[in-house]
Design a protein around this motif. Structure first.
Motif, short mmCIF file in Angstrom:
data_model
loop_
_atom_site.label_atom_id
_atom_site.label_comp_id
_atom_site.label_asym_id
_atom_site.label_seq_id
_atom_site.Cartn_x
_atom_site.Cartn_y
_atom_site.Cartn_z
N MET A 50 0.95 -1.26 0.15
CA MET A 50 0.06 -0.18 0.06
C MET A 50 1.02 1.42 0.12
O MET A 50 1.84 1.15 0.71
CB MET A 50 -0.91 0.11 1.20
CG MET A 50 -1.65 -1.20 1.44
SD MET A 50 -3.21 -1.36 0.04
CE MET A 50 -4.16 0.05 0.79
N LEU A 51 0.49 2.19 -0.81
CA LEU A 51 1.16 3.43 -0.86
C LEU A 51 0.90 4.56 -0.13
O LEU A 51 -0.35 4.61 -0.31
CB LEU A 51 1.59 3.61 -2.31
CG LEU A 51 2.50 2.42 -3.12
CD1 LEU A 51 2.42 2.97 -4.64
CD2 LEU A 51 3.79 2.25 -2.54
N LYS A 52 1.61 5.52 0.09
CA LYS A 52 1.17 6.85 0.53
C LYS A 52 2.15 7.70 0.11
O LYS A 52 3.01 7.69 -0.29
CB LYS A 52 1.12 6.77 2.15
CG LYS A 52 2.48 6.62 3.00
CD LYS A 52 2.23 6.92 4.38
CE LYS A 52 3.56 6.96 4.89
NZ LYS A 52 3.41 6.98 6.75
N CYS A 53 1.54 9.17 0.07
CA CYS A 53 2.15 10.31 -0.35
C CYS A 53 3.29 10.52 0.71
O CYS A 53 3.19 10.43 1.86
CB CYS A 53 1.29 11.56 -0.50
SG CYS A 53 1.96 12.81 -1.25
N ILE A 54 4.51 11.03 0.17
CA ILE A 54 5.62 11.31 1.06
C ILE A 54 5.47 12.77 1.84
O ILE A 54 6.06 12.85 2.70
CB ILE A 54 6.97 11.45 0.32
CG1 ILE A 54 6.72 12.76 -0.85
CG2 ILE A 54 7.23 10.22 -0.26
CD1 ILE A 54 8.26 12.93 -1.36
N VAL A 55 4.38 13.45 1.53
CA VAL A 55 4.14 14.44 2.28
C VAL A 55 2.73 14.57 2.95
O VAL A 55 1.77 13.90 2.53
CB VAL A 55 4.21 15.81 1.41
CG1 VAL A 55 5.59 16.17 0.71
CG2 VAL A 55 3.30 15.75 0.22
N SER A 56 2.59 15.06 4.16
CA SER A 56 1.25 15.21 4.82
C SER A 56 0.15 15.99 3.86
O SER A 56 0.45 16.78 3.09
CB SER A 56 1.21 15.82 5.95
OG SER A 56 1.47 17.03 6.10
N ALA A 57 -1.28 15.68 4.22
CA ALA A 57 -2.32 16.61 3.74
C ALA A 57 -1.93 18.21 3.87
O ALA A 57 -2.21 18.95 2.94
CB ALA A 57 -3.38 16.15 4.30
N LYS A 58 -1.55 18.56 5.00
CA LYS A 58 -1.38 20.00 5.34
C LYS A 58 -0.24 20.42 4.24
O LYS A 58 -0.43 21.58 3.73
CB LYS A 58 -0.81 20.24 6.52
CG LYS A 58 -0.70 21.79 7.22
CD LYS A 58 -0.38 21.88 8.56
CE LYS A 58 0.04 23.36 8.90
NZ LYS A 58 0.35 23.48 10.37
N GLU A 59 0.93 19.63 4.27
CA GLU A 59 2.11 20.13 3.39
C GLU A 59 1.53 19.97 1.73
O GLU A 59 2.08 20.77 1.11
CB GLU A 59 3.17 18.90 3.77
CG GLU A 59 3.94 19.34 4.96
CD GLU A 59 4.77 18.17 5.26
OE1 GLU A 59 5.74 18.21 5.89
OE2 GLU A 59 4.66 16.88 4.81
N LYS A 60 0.71 19.20 1.53
CA LYS A 60 0.32 18.79 0.12
C LYS A 60 -0.29 20.19 -0.38
O LYS A 60 -0.38 20.81 -1.25
CB LYS A 60 -0.50 17.97 0.00
CG LYS A 60 -0.75 17.33 -1.24
CD LYS A 60 -1.97 16.19 -1.48
CE LYS A 60 -1.12 14.92 -2.03
NZ LYS A 60 -1.94 13.74 -2.19
N GLY A 61 -1.44 20.79 0.62
CA GLY A 61 -2.13 22.15 0.32
C GLY A 61 -1.07 23.25 0.25
O GLY A 61 -1.34 23.95 -0.67
N ILE A 62 0.11 23.29 0.89
CA ILE A 62 1.00 24.46 0.92
C ILE A 62 1.72 24.27 -0.53
O ILE A 62 1.95 25.31 -1.07
CB ILE A 62 1.75 24.33 1.94
CG1 ILE A 62 1.29 24.61 3.35
CG2 ILE A 62 3.28 25.31 1.88
CD1 ILE A 62 2.06 24.45 4.72
#
Length: 105
Positions: A81-93
């Motif tokens: 299972m894969l996940k993004c290397i940045v958090s949701a908050k960081e993704k928004g920024i």
């Protein structure tokens, strides 16, 4: 008809005028070269700025698309299972910064 001395004086005067014109041409050429150099430097700077913006967009894109294996959700022997290397908050920024850069184009 001009005498020898008058002819010589007239020739000297014409030579002086010719030299002055030559100097003026050289000065004009120097000014034109300086303007062309300034224009070249301005264009080169614009190209460099565009390259930097493209590199920034590329880096931010890779941050957004980068994934790692989610060790909490992946079972042994199963498909990871894969996940993004940045958090949701960081993704928004990152997205906000990406749109700011794109607007500069």
């Amino acid at each position: 008809m001009l005498g020898d001395t008058e002819y010589s004086e007239e020739k000297d005067r014409l030579d002086i005028i010719d030299k002055k014109l030559d100097i003026q041409r050289k000065r004009l050429n120097i000014r034109m070269e300086k303007l062309e150099l300034k224009e070249f430097e301005r264009r080169k700077l614009e190209v460099d700025e565009h390259k930097i913006l493209v590199e920034k967009v590329d880096s931010l894109y890779w941050l957004l698309s980068g994934t790692i294996i989610d060790e909490e959700k992946t079972l042994l022997g199963s498909e990871p299972m894969l996940k993004c290397i940045v958090s949701a908050k960081e993704k928004g920024i990152i997205k906000q910064k990406l749109f700011e850069i794109i607007e500069k184009y």
